[in-house]
Design a protein around this motif. Structure first.
Motif, short mmCIF file in Angstrom:
data_model
loop_
_atom_site.label_atom_id
_atom_site.label_comp_id
_atom_site.label_asym_id
_atom_site.label_seq_id
_atom_site.Cartn_x
_atom_site.Cartn_y
_atom_site.Cartn_z
N LEU A 153 0.82 -1.21 0.00
CA LEU A 153 0.00 0.00 0.00
C LEU A 153 0.86 1.26 0.00
O LEU A 153 0.48 2.27 -0.61
CB LEU A 153 -0.93 -0.01 1.21
CG LEU A 153 -2.05 -1.06 1.17
CD1 LEU A 153 -2.87 -1.03 2.45
CD2 LEU A 153 -2.94 -0.85 -0.04
N VAL A 154 2.00 1.24 0.68
CA VAL A 154 2.90 2.39 0.63
C VAL A 154 3.40 2.61 -0.80
O VAL A 154 3.40 3.74 -1.31
CB VAL A 154 4.09 2.19 1.60
CG1 VAL A 154 5.18 3.21 1.31
CG2 VAL A 154 3.63 2.33 3.04
N ILE A 155 3.80 1.53 -1.45
CA ILE A 155 4.27 1.65 -2.84
C ILE A 155 3.13 2.11 -3.74
O ILE A 155 3.31 2.97 -4.62
CB ILE A 155 4.83 0.30 -3.32
CG1 ILE A 155 6.08 -0.07 -2.52
CG2 ILE A 155 5.15 0.34 -4.81
CD1 ILE A 155 6.58 -1.47 -2.78
N ASN A 179 -3.71 4.57 6.55
CA ASN A 179 -2.44 5.06 7.08
C ASN A 179 -1.28 4.73 6.14
O ASN A 179 -0.47 5.60 5.80
CB ASN A 179 -2.20 4.44 8.45
CG ASN A 179 -0.87 4.84 9.06
OD1 ASN A 179 -0.68 5.99 9.43
ND2 ASN A 179 0.04 3.90 9.17
N ALA A 180 -1.20 3.48 5.68
CA ALA A 180 -0.10 3.08 4.81
C ALA A 180 -0.16 3.81 3.47
O ALA A 180 0.87 4.28 2.95
CB ALA A 180 -0.14 1.57 4.59
N THR A 181 -1.35 3.93 2.88
CA THR A 181 -1.48 4.61 1.59
C THR A 181 -1.15 6.09 1.72
O THR A 181 -0.49 6.67 0.85
CB THR A 181 -2.90 4.43 1.04
OG1 THR A 181 -3.25 3.05 1.06
CG2 THR A 181 -3.00 4.96 -0.38
N ALA A 182 -1.62 6.72 2.79
CA ALA A 182 -1.35 8.15 2.99
C ALA A 182 0.14 8.41 3.17
O ALA A 182 0.66 9.43 2.70
CB ALA A 182 -2.13 8.66 4.20
N VAL A 183 0.84 7.51 3.85
CA VAL A 183 2.28 7.66 4.00
C VAL A 183 2.96 7.60 2.63
O VAL A 183 3.89 8.36 2.34
CB VAL A 183 2.84 6.59 4.94
CG1 VAL A 183 4.36 6.55 4.88
CG2 VAL A 183 2.40 6.86 6.37
N GLY A 184 2.49 6.71 1.77
CA GLY A 184 3.04 6.65 0.43
C GLY A 184 2.82 7.94 -0.34
O GLY A 184 3.68 8.37 -1.13
#
Length: 537
Positions: A190-192, A458-463
């Motif tokens: 999700l970060v990527i 959270n993970a997507t927003a950090v990406g």
């Protein structure tokens, strides 16, 4: 008289603590208060919040990615002080802040303070956080309004150096946030996904859609898909076990049993136990992703209950009231044939504060459309403010204060009124929605699906933080012939500046403010050595 009042308060509230900055400081240092809401009287809570947040409006440089790191260090790591929240709650609040419109780091601070000390204290924290930068941008608007059309040559080097150093600081914060966000293969994916999606395209609907997709993917995977895959794997393993068991039994039937084994015959249960692979037996003690999500959601520490949130129905009423005000403002502008400029300005800022998800990468082009296209602010003044706000402490949405003050020039309205309208319009929606959502979140946060969704958000927003790095990189190099800024890659020196600030902060612990100041000095040095020739000045 004063002692009588204190004695009466102690009688009414046994936990009453007399107010003084010394007692507040001792309270903050007491480890027994870790991750507990401050339930003392209002003056004590206000003093607590003031002492923990008064300096952030002057020292929080670098934009939202850096702000999130600062807030985590201040209220979770809390070296020498009792932390306000634990890491799990911090990431939940981070996800909630990303899921709502408006300035992300401002909502994050507001939610943290409200979680710890209530709405009144959150309002104080908001003003301590935002007003220093807002005042600075208002004063900048006064100065910009008096300078000539052509900027002095060194200013281009100064502003470009500020932008390049800010890119280095934001890139470092993005890497640090990613390190904290990655906890399993799904969060890595999700970060990527968030980083790649944000780099490829930008639109008002696009970034919130990507964040929402991240939440949905996490829910689908942890609540349904991982369980289905686990069941399929379990069936296949059981099938192999049954086949192995049948083969062993047929082999035992076909062969004779040695005499030495007759005295100690193995029971069927023992044979089955030895035939089951160790990995399969170990899997019996493992939990699925769904069970893990349910456990994380249900095992939130009792000290982390949201003591100061409103009820669910009050939260819903606040949300309805907000959207009613939003509709009323836009309707009032639409029905007037020639709306006053101050109404037009406030409506534009209120609209921007309501529909902006993803922060700077989206709000900058939108604010340009709302202020430059109508002819209220020149492209040059817009770029000057954009470069300066990157190097200012506090929220980058204070850019609206600068634009509001410039927008009303020549209309008979003072710049202060325009700045105030810009400030209120851009900032009110996010905290107001945060207050409404807080009451609902207190109830739904224990649901496994909500916990999974917040983890995915959270993970997507950090990406998506990497989007801010790229967008600023593409407009950070200011020249007299560029109305929108150029890529910092057009001159290798700016790459050097970004690399120096990144490595200085990462390896030598240079504070962000000093790193940004170093970038400004390097920018002036560039102008003195080669800038005059390159810029043609």
């Amino acid at each position: 008289m004063h002692s009588t009042i204190k004695n009466a308060l102690r009688h009414l509230r046994p936990d009453y603590m007399p107010f003084s900055f010394r007692t507040v400081y001792e309270y903050q240092r007491d480890g027994a208060n870790a991750c507990k809401p401050n339930d003392h009287h209002i003056l004590f809570r206000l003093a607590d919040v003031f002492l923990r947040t008064w300096d952030l409006g002057f020292t929080a440089f670098g934009g939202p990615p850096v702000h999130f790191q600062i807030l985590h260090q201040r209220f979770v790591d809390s070296k020498g002080f009792a932390p306000w929240v634990n890491d799990q709650t911090y990431h939940e609040l981070f996800a909630v802040s990303q899921a709502l419109p408006g300035p992300a780091s401002t909502k994050m601070l507001f939610n943290l303070v409200m979680y710890h000390a209530g709405f009144a204290c959150a309002t104080l924290g908001f003003f301590l956080w935002s007003l220093p930068g807002a005042l600075g941008m208002f004063l900048l608007s006064i100065g910009v309004g008096k300078i000539s059309e052509v900027l002095p040559g060194p200013v281009y080097g100064l502003l470009s150096g500020l932008n390049a150093s800010t890119v280095g600081i934001i890139a470092l914060a993005a890497v640090q946030l990613v390190t904290k966000a990655i906890t399993d293969p799904l969060s890595r994916i999700l970060v990527i996904f968030g980083a790649c999606a944000g780099l490829c395209y930008t639109a008002l609907w696009y970034l919130p859609a990507m964040v929402g997709i991240g939440g949905v993917v996490a829910v689908v995977w942890e609540i349904w898909l991982s369980r289905a895959i686990g069941q399929i794997k379990a069936k296949r393993q059981q099938k192999r076990i049954n086949e192995q068991r049948a083969a062993e039994e047929s082999q035992e039937t076909a062969s004779s049993i040695p005499l030495e084994d007759l005295s100690h015959p193995a029971t069927s249960s023992q044979r089955r136990a030895t035939s089951i692979p160790a990995q399969v037996r170990h899997n019996k003690h493992e939990t699925t992703n769904t069970e893990a999500a349910e456990r994380v959601a249900s095992e939130a520490p009792s000290s982390q209950d949201h003591s100061y949130s409103f009820s669910v129905w009050t939260g819903i009423a606040i949300i309805i009231l907000f959207f009613a005000s939003f509709a009323a403002i836009l309707t009032a502008r639409a029905v007037l044939e020639t709306p006053p400029q101050i109404l037009d300005l406030f409506a534009n800022m209120y609209l921007a504060g309501t529909i902006i998800f993803g922060g700077g990468p989206v709000v900058i082009p939108l604010l340009r459309e709302y202020t430059v296209e109508p002819g209220w602010v020149s492209s040059r003044d817009f770029l000057i403010g954009l470069a300066i706000i990157q190097a200012f402490p506090g929220p980058n949405f204070n850019f609206a204060v600068y634009l509001g003050a410039l927008a009303v020039r020549g209309s008979g309205t003072t710049g202060f009124v325009g700045a105030l309208l810009g400030f209120l319009g851009i900032f009110v929606p996010g905290p107001m929605l945060s207050v409404g959502v807080a009451g609902i979140w207190r109830v739904v946060r224990t649901k496994a699906a909500v916990a999974s969704a917040l983890r995915g958000i959270n993970a997507t927003a950090v990406g998506l933080v990497f989007t801010a790095v790229y967008r600023l990189w593409e407009i950070g190099y200011l020249t007299p012939d560029s109305g929108r800024g150029k890529s910092l890659a057009n001159d290798p020196w700016w790459v050097v500046v970004a690399a120096i600030t990144y490595s200085g902060s990462a390896w030598f612990k240079v504070p962000p403010a000093m790193a940004i100041l170093l970038g400004a000095v390097l920018g002036l040095g560039w102008y003195g050595v080669a800038g005059k020739t390159i810029l043609g000045l």
